[in-house]
Design an enzyme around this catalytic site. Structure first.
Site, mmCIF file in Angstrom:
data_model
loop_
_atom_site.group_PDB
_atom_site.id
_atom_site.type_symbol
_atom_site.label_atom_id
_atom_site.label_comp_id
_atom_site.label_asym_id
_atom_site.label_seq_id
_atom_site.Cartn_x
_atom_site.Cartn_y
_atom_site.Cartn_z
ATOM 1 N N GLY A 190 -19.614 42.248 26.401
ATOM 2 C CA GLY A 190 -19.162 40.857 26.391
ATOM 3 C C GLY A 190 -19.577 40.107 25.140
ATOM 4 O O GLY A 190 -20.657 40.369 24.601
ATOM 5 N N GLY A 196 -16.495 40.705 23.794
ATOM 6 C CA GLY A 196 -15.435 41.657 23.497
ATOM 7 C C GLY A 196 -15.041 41.847 22.053
ATOM 8 O O GLY A 196 -14.174 42.675 21.762
ATOM 9 N N CYS A 230 -28.082 39.821 17.277
ATOM 10 C CA CYS A 230 -27.743 38.669 16.444
ATOM 11 C C CYS A 230 -28.987 37.793 16.329
ATOM 12 O O CYS A 230 -28.996 36.621 16.699
ATOM 13 C CB CYS A 230 -26.570 37.886 17.037
ATOM 14 S SG CYS A 230 -25.909 36.671 15.868
ATOM 15 N N LYS A 287 -16.707 43.161 19.351
ATOM 16 C CA LYS A 287 -17.026 44.499 18.841
ATOM 17 C C LYS A 287 -16.260 45.563 19.618
ATOM 18 O O LYS A 287 -15.837 46.578 19.049
ATOM 19 C CB LYS A 287 -18.527 44.735 18.909
ATOM 20 C CG LYS A 287 -19.341 43.817 18.000
ATOM 21 C CD LYS A 287 -20.831 44.121 18.112
ATOM 22 C CE LYS A 287 -21.645 43.196 17.233
ATOM 23 N NZ LYS A 287 -21.601 41.795 17.718
#
Length: 475
Positions: free
Chosen positions: A293, A295, A413, A297
Site C-alpha cells: 500500500g 501501490g 522513506c 511501487k
C-alpha cells in the site's frame, strides 16, 4: 543573534480577487481552514484531503492556488509560527482552543510569508473566524494577529529563536520549523555533529520547507516518458520512467486520467528499479511486494514483471490500502500483478517462494516532509523503537520468503539511522544466510547517493524524498 540565518524568503502574494475585498464566503480560506482543522483534530493528511475538498467544492484557479498556499505554508512553518504566536498570547499557546489554532497559523502565514497586505490578512482571517468559531473567539484572533503584524518574520526570529551558540538545535527548530528530535536524527544520518555549524543539516531543513515539484511515473508497458513530455512534462534527471510537471494539475494530463501514468516520487521509482536490476542465477518468475500500500511501487514492479514474463504478488495488511493497490496495478501489462490482504510477518505463502522481494516498511515518514509537512509533528522519538521492531520483523520474514540466491530490497522513506542501517545490521548479525550487496552498483546513474553499501536519497542533493535502500541476497 550572531548565527547566520537563511535569506528571508520573498513574500509570495496569494492569488488576488479582482474588484476589491474577498467574496463573502471566501472559499479559498475556508477550505484551507477545514483542512488544517482536520489535520489538527483528527490527524487527517493534507495531501489527501485538500485535493478532495477542492474538487468537491468546485474550487479551481486562483482560489485553489491560494488554498494550497495557505494550507501547506501553515503546515510547513507551524513550529516557527507557533513560537511567534506563543509570544503574542497572554497565556501559553497550548491553552488555545484547537479550533482557533488553524486560524492563527493561517493568519500568521499571510502576515509573515506572503505579500497579502496586513490589513487584508487580518480582516479576512477574523471574518472567517466569526463564521467558524464565533464572535468571542474571533475577537481573540483579531488581537493576536494584530500583535503578530507588528513585526516582520526576521524581527520575530530575533526575539523567539534561541541563540545558536547556546542552543544550536533549538535555534534551527524555530528557524526551520522542525522538532528537535528530528533535527538531531537528520544530523546523525548526515554525519554532522551538533554544533553551530551544521551546513548540510541546514540545507536539508530548508529543502523541507520548499514546495516540491510534481514527479510523474509512466507505467511500464502502458506509457512512455515521451507521452508525458508530449503533454507538457519535462524529462527527469535519473529515472527512465519519470518526468517533472512544472505546473498545473497532474489529473489534467490525458495520460494520467487514462491511468497510464501517475504521481510518484523519483526516488521511489529508483529504489524499485534497483531491485529489478540485481542479477539472479536460475529462475526469476515470482516477485513479492510485502508492504504494497498504497501501490506506487507495486505498479512499477508489476509492469516490469509483466515485461519479463514474471508475476508479482502484492501483499497489504490493511484491506482499505489493499483496495488502493488493486486500483493502482489494475491492467498492468499481461495482468502480471495479483493483490492479497495478508500480514507479511505471518505470511500465507511457503518459505522460499519468491525470487525478488520488496519490503517498503512502515516508518516515521521523515523522508517525505516536503510533501507531508504535518508528519514532522505526528511522530515522536518514543515512536521509533516500536516501528523498528516491526521493520525487523518484516525484513526477517522477507528473507525467509526469498529463495536461495534471491534478493530482497529493504526500503524506508526515512533517513533515521535506527530505521535504516540499524535494522539491516541487526538482522544480518543474527543470521548467516544474508549478504548485503553494494546498492550503488545498481543505480550508477545517480550521483552522491551511496552510503557505504546502502543508498540514501536526499531532498537537498537529489530533489527527491529521503528514501533509503538496502539490497540483500539470500545465500
Amino acid at each position: 543573534m550572531t548565527d547566520s540565518r537563511p535569506a528571508r524568503r520573498p513574500k509570495r502574494r496569494g492569488p488576488k480577487r479582482s474588484g476589491g475585498p474577498p467574496a463573502p464566503k471566501d472559499p479559498a480560506r475556508r477550505v484551507a481552514y477545514d483542512v488544517l482543522s482536520a489535520v489538527e483534530s483528527r490527524s487527517a493528511y493534507a495531501n489527501l484531503l485538500l485535493p478532495s475538498l477542492l474538487r468537491e467544492r468546485g474550487i479551481a484557479g486562483r482560489d485553489a492556488a491560494l488554498a494550497t498556499e495557505l494550507t501547506y505554508g501553515a503546515l510547513r512553518m507551524q513550529g516557527t509560527y507557533d513560537a511567534i504566536l506563543d509570544a503574542c498570547v497572554d497565556r501559553s499557546l497550548r491553552s488555545v482552543d484547537t479550533a482557533v489554532l488553524p486560524l492563527l497559523r493561517m493568519g500568521a502565514h499571510q502576515l509573515l510569508s506572503t505579500n497579502i497586505p496586513d490589513h487584508a490578512a487580518v480582516s479576512a482571517t477574523v471574518d472567517l473566524a466569526r463564521r467558524t468559531v464565533g464572535q468571542h473567539r474571533a475577537r481573540f484572533a483579531n488581537a493576536v494577529l494584530r500583535r503578530v503584524s507588528a513585526r516582520d518574520l526576521e524581527a520575530w526570529l530575533e526575539i523567539v529563536a534561541p541563540q545558536a551558540e547556546a542552543d544550536p538545535v533549538g535555534h534551527l527548530a524555530v528557524l526551520h520549523s522542525h522538532p528537535r528530535w528530528v533535527i538531531e536524527a537528520f544530523a546523525a544520518a548526515l554525519g554532522e555533529e551538533i554544533t553551530v555549524d551544521m551546513p548540510e543539516t541546514r540545507r536539508l531543513l530548508a529543502a523541507h520547507n520548499e514546495r516540491p515539484q510534481v514527479t510523474l511515473a509512466a507505467k511500464p508497458g502502458r506509457a512512455e516518458v515521451d507521452d508525458l513530455v508530449a503533454q507538457g512534462a519535462e524529462r527527469a534527471r535519473y529515472s527512465p520512467f519519470a518526468a517533472y510537471l512544472p505546473e498545473g494539475d497532474p489529473a489534467a494530463l490525458p495520460v494520467v486520467r487514462q491511468r497510464r501514468a501517475g504521481v510518484q516520487d523519483e526516488a521511489s521509482q529508483l529504489v524499485t528499479l534497483a531491485l529489478t536490476r540485481v542479477r539472479l542465477k536460475g529462475e526469476d518468475a515470482r516477485w513479492l511486494d510485502a508492504c504494497a500500500g498504497p501501490g506506487g511501487k507495486a505498479t512499477l514492479l508489476g509492469g516490469l514483471a509483466g515485461q519479463r514474463g514474471a508475476r508479482l504478488l502484492a501483499a497489504e495488511l490493511q484491506p482499505a490500502r489493499a483496495g488502493l493497490v488493486a486500483g493502482a496495478v489494475d491492467r498492468t501489462i499481461n495482468d502480471a500483478a495479483r493483490v492479497v490482504v495478508a500480514d507479511s510477518t505471518r505470511p500465507p505463502w511457503r518459505a522460499g517462494a519468491f525470487d525478488r522481494v520488496l519490503v517498503d516498511a512502515p516508518c516515521t515518514g521523515l523522508g517525505s516532509l516536503r510533501r507531508r509537512p504535518e508528519s514532522r509533528w505526528r511522530r515522536s522519538a518514543e515512536s521509533v523503537p516500536e516501528l523498528v521492531d516491526a521493520q525487523r520483523a518484516l525484513l526477517r520474514s522477507a528473507l525467509d520468503s526469498t529463495r536461495r540466491g534471491g534478493v530482497v530490497a529493504y526500503v524506508t522513506c526515512s533517513p533515521h539511522l535506527a530505521e535504516t542501517s540499524g535494522v539491516v545490521e541487526a538482522i544480518t548479525s543474527e543470521r548467516d544466510d544474508a549478504v548485503v550487496l553494494r546498492a550503488a552498483d545498481h543505480l550508477p546513474e545517480v550521483p552522491d547517493v551511496a552510503s557505504g553499501n546502502f543508498l540514501q536519497f536526499w531532498p537537498h542533493r537529489h530533489g527527491t524524498d529521503a528514501m533509503f535502500l538496502a539490497l540483500l541476497r539470500r545465500q
